[in-house]
Design a protein around this motif. Structure first.
Motif, PDB file in Angstrom:
ATOM      1  N   ARG A  40       6.755  76.782  77.034  1.00  0.00           N
ATOM      2  CA  ARG A  40       6.435  77.108  78.427  1.00  0.00           C
ATOM      3  C   ARG A  40       7.449  78.113  78.955  1.00  0.00           C
ATOM      4  N   SER A  42       8.375  81.127  82.238  1.00  0.00           N
ATOM      5  CA  SER A  42       8.124  81.855  83.474  1.00  0.00           C
ATOM      6  C   SER A  42       9.023  83.073  83.511  1.00  0.00           C
ATOM      7  N   ARG A  62       4.215  74.667  86.483  1.00  0.00           N
ATOM      8  CA  ARG A  62       5.091  75.074  85.375  1.00  0.00           C
ATOM      9  C   ARG A  62       6.483  74.471  85.492  1.00  0.00           C
TER      10      ARG A  62
END
Length: 281
Positions: A40, A42, A62
């Motif tokens: 994951r 960002s 997220r």
């Protein structure tokens, strides 16, 4: 949830994998996307305080309920950018991470300082060997200066909040297993790797140290030298020191291939013990 800044970098990839394997909920925050699509991620510019605090506070589904920060994002070595850029990016991003954590009440911060704070590349010889955390920082580059400023900032952030934990890991030269093929080229010239006293750190052991620092029941600011237990050389330490640093004090006896970047404090306080290395790879 643990945020790893710079999770797409060399140490970051190993850190994300190690934390995930040990049951942590991990998200990478980085300008670069991860090589592993299952991680994951960002995209956040940590030199922008607004982006940093917004990311740490939460991003939709997220990022949420962050309990720890591992700050690895940086220009990773001297010479990769002009000196003012290296100093500015590293210092500002570290400040933004520390300040965002403080404002959001995230008490557990582990971050990458650097072995360079010890005086690398040792054009001025070290005060003694094995080098350790006991003598003042001796930055010789803009990169190293940025790391020492980070250590000083951590001390003051923890003075402001005695419950805050900020552990700086003075990571040695990070190596992946495929890098060990290059070690044969180091052997014929003692000067080639004298710049960090012939040290290194396997990325997987760097990740171990990060996890142990996160889990350590400590408060306040502290720093630890993190290296592998051995050197990159087949030649014994005594012979190398006689040739390259003949006048440097040897404070204790040490093994022929024992690291000259002392990891005794990390062993004693964090329970760190290197598991990987080039001699058994």
């Amino acid at each position: 949830m643990i945020i790893v800044t710079g999770g797409s970098g060399q140490a970051g990839r190993a850190c994300v994998a190690d934390l995930t394997a040990h049951g942590y909920d991990v998200v990478s925050v980085d300008l670069a996307p991860p090589a592993d699509p299952s991680v994951r991620h960002s995209r956040v510019d940590l030199t922008d305080y607004g982006q940093t605090v917004a990311a740490f506070a939460g991003i939709d589904d997220r990022i949420s309920d962050v309990t720890g920060i591992v700050h690895l994002a940086a220009i990773r070595a001297p010479g990769l950018a002009p000196n003012p850029v290296t100093f500015s990016v590293n210092t500002l991003s570290t400040y933004n991470v520390f300040e965002a954590a403080r404002r959001l009440g995230i008490k557990n911060v582990v971050w990458a300082s650097s072995e360079t704070v010890l005086g690398l590349p040792f054009d001025t010889p070290p005060p003694y060997v094995p080098v350790d955390e006991e003598y003042p920082g001796r930055p010789e580059t803009a990169y190293s200066l940025s790391k020492l400023v980070g250590e000083t900032m951590a001390e003051q952030f923890c003075r402001w909040d005695p419950e805050q934990k900020m552990i700086g890991l003075r990571l040695s030269n990070v190596m992946d297993p495929e890098d060990y093929a290059r070690f044969a080229s180091f052997q014929d010239d003692a000067l080639r790797r004298k710049w960090n006293l012939w040290g290194y750190i396997d990325a997987r052991d760097a990740a171990q140290a990060i996890r142990l620092a996160l889990e350590a029941p400590l408060t306040g600011a502290d720093v630890f030298v993190i290296a592998n237990a051995d050197t990159v050389m087949e030649r014994p330490n005594g012979e190398l020191l006689d040739e390259v640093f003949p006048g440097v004090e040897r404070r204790r006896e040490f093994g022929d291939h024992e690291t000259l970047l002392s990891i005794e404090k990390a062993r004693r306080v964090l329970g760190y013990e290197p598991q990987f290395g080039w001699r058994t790879a």
